[in-house]
Write a protein that holds these residues in place. Structure first.
Motif, PDB file in Angstrom:
ATOM      1  N   GLU A   9      40.491  43.746   6.432  1.00 44.06           N
ATOM      2  CA  GLU A   9      40.500  44.380   7.832  1.00 44.06           C
ATOM      3  C   GLU A   9      38.928  44.335   8.238  1.00 44.06           C
ATOM      4  O   GLU A   9      38.340  45.090   7.518  1.00 44.06           O
ATOM      5  CB  GLU A   9      41.411  45.409   8.074  1.00 44.06           C
ATOM      6  CG  GLU A   9      41.034  46.241   9.299  1.00 44.06           C
ATOM      7  CD  GLU A   9      41.277  45.268  10.560  1.00 44.06           C
ATOM      8  OE1 GLU A   9      42.117  44.702  10.647  1.00 44.06           O
ATOM      9  OE2 GLU A   9      40.053  45.129  11.616  1.00 44.06           O
TER      10      GLU A   9
ATOM     11  N   THR B 214      47.204  46.302  17.958  1.00 47.53           N
ATOM     12  CA  THR B 214      48.720  46.677  17.918  1.00 47.53           C
ATOM     13  C   THR B 214      48.953  48.320  18.009  1.00 47.53           C
ATOM     14  O   THR B 214      49.922  48.618  18.889  1.00 47.53           O
ATOM     15  CB  THR B 214      49.458  46.439  16.601  1.00 47.53           C
ATOM     16  OG1 THR B 214      49.403  44.992  16.373  1.00 47.53           O
ATOM     17  CG2 THR B 214      50.912  46.878  16.358  1.00 47.53           C
TER      18      THR B 214
ATOM     19  N   VAL C 235      36.276  38.808   7.222  1.00 49.58           N
ATOM     20  CA  VAL C 235      36.471  37.449   6.652  1.00 49.58           C
ATOM     21  C   VAL C 235      35.661  36.474   7.520  1.00 49.58           C
ATOM     22  O   VAL C 235      35.980  36.453   8.893  1.00 49.58           O
ATOM     23  CB  VAL C 235      37.848  37.019   6.707  1.00 49.58           C
ATOM     24  CG1 VAL C 235      37.957  35.513   6.097  1.00 49.58           C
ATOM     25  CG2 VAL C 235      38.715  38.013   5.644  1.00 49.58           C
TER      26      VAL C 235
ATOM     27  N   ASP D 108      38.056  35.560  16.006  1.00 45.24           N
ATOM     28  CA  ASP D 108      37.396  34.937  14.629  1.00 45.24           C
ATOM     29  C   ASP D 108      38.341  33.875  14.119  1.00 45.24           C
ATOM     30  O   ASP D 108      37.938  32.896  13.571  1.00 45.24           O
ATOM     31  CB  ASP D 108      37.176  36.041  13.607  1.00 45.24           C
ATOM     32  CG  ASP D 108      36.173  37.104  14.023  1.00 45.24           C
ATOM     33  OD1 ASP D 108      35.948  37.240  15.220  1.00 45.24           O
ATOM     34  OD2 ASP D 108      35.953  38.011  13.349  1.00 45.24           O
TER      35      ASP D 108
ATOM     36  N   GLU E  26      48.729  37.416  17.812  1.00 45.88           N
ATOM     37  CA  GLU E  26      48.107  36.984  18.811  1.00 45.88           C
ATOM     38  C   GLU E  26      47.198  35.953  18.520  1.00 45.88           C
ATOM     39  O   GLU E  26      46.749  35.348  19.431  1.00 45.88           O
ATOM     40  CB  GLU E  26      47.425  38.391  19.395  1.00 45.88           C
ATOM     41  CG  GLU E  26      46.942  38.135  20.811  1.00 45.88           C
ATOM     42  CD  GLU E  26      46.329  39.172  21.634  1.00 45.88           C
ATOM     43  OE1 GLU E  26      46.657  40.229  21.055  1.00 45.88           O
ATOM     44  OE2 GLU E  26      45.575  39.042  22.534  1.00 45.88           O
TER      45      GLU E  26
HETATM   46  P1  ADP Z   1      48.538  41.197  15.970  1.00 49.34           P
HETATM   47  O1  ADP Z   1      48.903  41.910  17.407  1.00 49.34           O
HETATM   48  O2  ADP Z   1      48.655  39.894  16.384  1.00 49.34           O
HETATM   49  O3  ADP Z   1      48.786  41.775  14.652  1.00 49.34           O
HETATM   50  P2  ADP Z   1      46.120  42.751  16.035  1.00 49.34           P
HETATM   51  O4  ADP Z   1      45.049  42.920  17.283  1.00 49.34           O
HETATM   52  O5  ADP Z   1      46.810  44.001  16.296  1.00 49.34           O
HETATM   53  O6  ADP Z   1      46.877  41.493  16.176  1.00 49.34           O
HETATM   54  O7  ADP Z   1      45.324  42.916  14.696  1.00 49.34           O
HETATM   55  C1  ADP Z   1      44.489  41.890  14.182  1.00 49.34           C
HETATM   56  C2  ADP Z   1      43.393  42.579  13.352  1.00 49.34           C
HETATM   57  O8  ADP Z   1      42.634  41.673  12.551  1.00 49.34           O
HETATM   58  C3  ADP Z   1      42.488  43.619  14.121  1.00 49.34           C
HETATM   59  O9  ADP Z   1      42.607  44.826  13.325  1.00 49.34           O
HETATM   60  C4  ADP Z   1      41.124  42.850  13.968  1.00 49.34           C
HETATM   61  O10 ADP Z   1      40.477  43.715  13.819  1.00 49.34           O
HETATM   62  C5  ADP Z   1      41.363  42.240  12.618  1.00 49.34           C
HETATM   63  N1  ADP Z   1      40.300  41.020  12.352  1.00 49.34           N
HETATM   64  C6  ADP Z   1      39.833  40.199  13.324  1.00 49.34           C
HETATM   65  N2  ADP Z   1      38.903  39.269  12.951  1.00 49.34           N
HETATM   66  C7  ADP Z   1      39.111  39.515  11.542  1.00 49.34           C
HETATM   67  C8  ADP Z   1      38.169  38.931  10.537  1.00 49.34           C
HETATM   68  N3  ADP Z   1      37.244  38.072  10.840  1.00 49.34           N
HETATM   69  N4  ADP Z   1      38.292  39.689   9.394  1.00 49.34           N
HETATM   70  C9  ADP Z   1      39.007  40.917   9.082  1.00 49.34           C
HETATM   71  N5  ADP Z   1      39.713  41.344  10.019  1.00 49.34           N
HETATM   72  C10 ADP Z   1      39.708  40.716  11.222  1.00 49.34           C
END
Ligand code: ADP
Length: 448
Positions: free
Chosen positions: A34, A43, A156, A221, A412
């Protein structure tokens, strides 16, 4: 941190954590990366609830529903452009997702309605609180109980591959040197791009200047990393604005306020639209008002049923009046007009007939229990409905329809399910249903 895991899961929102828990239950050892300092993503901000049909909680409460009706209403809400295979899988696995959460101590047994749905199928926590925090707390607890490693501040930046097969990621933890982690499969659950205004304006220029309800990590990303691997995208220009956002703090006021009986009025003090229409239509109706904003008007009964309103009040969003006229004065609306509007609405509730605007749901309670309240709102950027293209096994697809072996995506970051307009309560259902599927499918692949 190890050099290798069975499965790398990118993102710790609902989709990523559901995938991790399911992958672990399927016998694999996943890791979650994360990029933000805390788990939960967008979420944690989810407010309305989780839509599902033919659930045990609906049955217990005598609510008649069917997967077919859920399918039809979601398709209608999405303008008929939804990916029909994803949608079919979604509705058919919604009730089992509610049971799965319940088996983990996450109980969503309090039912309400959101715009575009004709029956109570939006499942909320028992005490009427917002779904997001409750769900994230529960998922984090289950991730910890299963000893699934979750690294925060772990960004990531690349999905690695060899000969067309995904084999891990490049991750930067706590700003140190980037490291390659190998894995048999990667699940991308990075959420949407609603906090990335460059991307929003690129795909939908008319949204320039709108506030966004998104957390800072929703920067698209995953979409970019998957595009680099040749993954296809769908509907990137389909960006949802949510009709009821408090503008100073870009804070979303839950749809449950309307679902539990609130009305919307203009600065003139009149209702102007069916509040329970889909989000695209309600947003447009507000934008079409001369002041491009409106007020949610409700009473003490609504406030008792929607716990989040106490928080809105603490934030200073809520205006209060002992009578409708007193409230009208607080918000600079003509008292007699607002009084007439509320009286007309209460009569519509009593007669179960809103001849003016054709509202048919969320009419269980009138607005008669003082004190009375108002929250000023206007639309804000909320959800990116488009994203990477997946099949019902959550495998990422290329333009030619072929899969990228070892690559899965859920939540999403994906597109297609919602079509042109997402129904409130369908995002939480999406992340649990397809997050879980991504965990199961990636685990099956990793075992091979
Ligand atoms: P969903 O509702 O699809 O689960 P969320 O927005 O709740 O989506 O969660 C997506 C998570 O992924 C967020 O906490 C965001 O910070 C994290 N995230 C986004 N890009 C990256 C990345 N490049 N590396 C690691 N975590 C990421």
């Amino acid at each position: 941190l190890k050099d290798s895991y069975d499965i790398v899961i990118v993102g710790s929102g609902g989709a990523g954590m559901a995938a991790a828990i399911q992958a672990k239950e399927s016998g694999m050892n996943p890791v979650i990366f994360e990029k933000m300092p805390v788990a939960g993503g967008n979420t944690v901000k989810a407010s309305a609830g989780m839509n599902a049909s033919e659930t045990k909680f609906q049955k217990e409460q005598g609510i008649e529903d069917s997967n077919d009706l859920f399918y039809e209403e979601t398709l209608k809400g999405g303008g008929g452009t939804n990916d029909k295979e994803l949608l079919r899988y979604f509705v058919d696995h919604s009730a089992s997702a509610i049971d799965w959460l319940d088996s983990m101590g996450i109980r969503l047994n309090n039912l309400t309605t959101t715009g575009g749905m004709s029956v109570k199928r939006t499942h909320r926590p028992e005490d009427g609180s917002a779904v997001g925090e409750y769900l994230v707390d529960g998922l984090v607890r289950n991730v910890h109980e299963r000893e699934i490693p979750l690294f925060v501040n772990a960004d990531v930046t690349k999905i690695n591959e060899k000969d067309g097969q995904v084999n891990g990621v490049k991750v930067t933890i706590q700003g140190e040197q980037p490291k390659d982690i190998t894995a048999k499969a990667v699940v991308v659950a990075t959420g949407g791009f609603g906090a990335n205004m460059d991307m929003v304006e690129k795909y939908k220029p008319e949204l320039k200047g709108y506030v966004s309800t998104n957390q800072a990590g929703s920067t698209g990303d995953g979409i970019k990393m998957i595009q680099e691997l040749g993954g296809a995208t769908v509907d990137l220009d389909q960006i949802q604005i949510h009709p009821t956002v408090q503008q100073d703090k870009a804070f979303l006021i839950t749809e449950a306020v309307r679902g539990e009986g609130a009305i919307l009025v203009s600065q003139e003090g009149n209702r102007f639209f069916n509040e329970m229409e889909t989000r695209d239509k309600v947003s447009q109706a507000i934008i079409d008002l001369p002041e491009k904003s409106a007020y949610l008007i409700f009473d003490a009964g609504v406030r008792e049923r929607v716990k989040a309103i106490d928080f809105y009040d603490e934030q200073g969003f809520v205006k209060t009046g002992d009578s409708i006229e007193a409230l009208a004065k607080e918000i600079d609306v003509a008292p007699t007009t607002l009084k007439t509007t509320v009286e007309k609405w209460n009569k519509a509730v009593a007669d179960k007939d809103d001849s003016e605007f054709g509202r048919t749901t969320a009419m269980d309670h009138d607005l008669s229990k003082g004190p009375f309240y108002a929250i000023k709102i206007a639309p804000g950027i909320h959800h990116t409905m488009g994203g990477v293209k997946i099949n019902t096994n959550t495998q990422v697809l290329k333009e030619d329809g072929k899969t990228i072996p070892g690559l899965y995506a859920a939540g999403e970051v994906t597109g297609g399910l919602h079509g042109q307009n997402r129904i409130g309560g369908n995002a939480v259902a999406d992340i649990i249903i397809f997050g879980r599927q991504a965990g199961e499918q990636s685990a099956a692949f990793a075992k091979e």
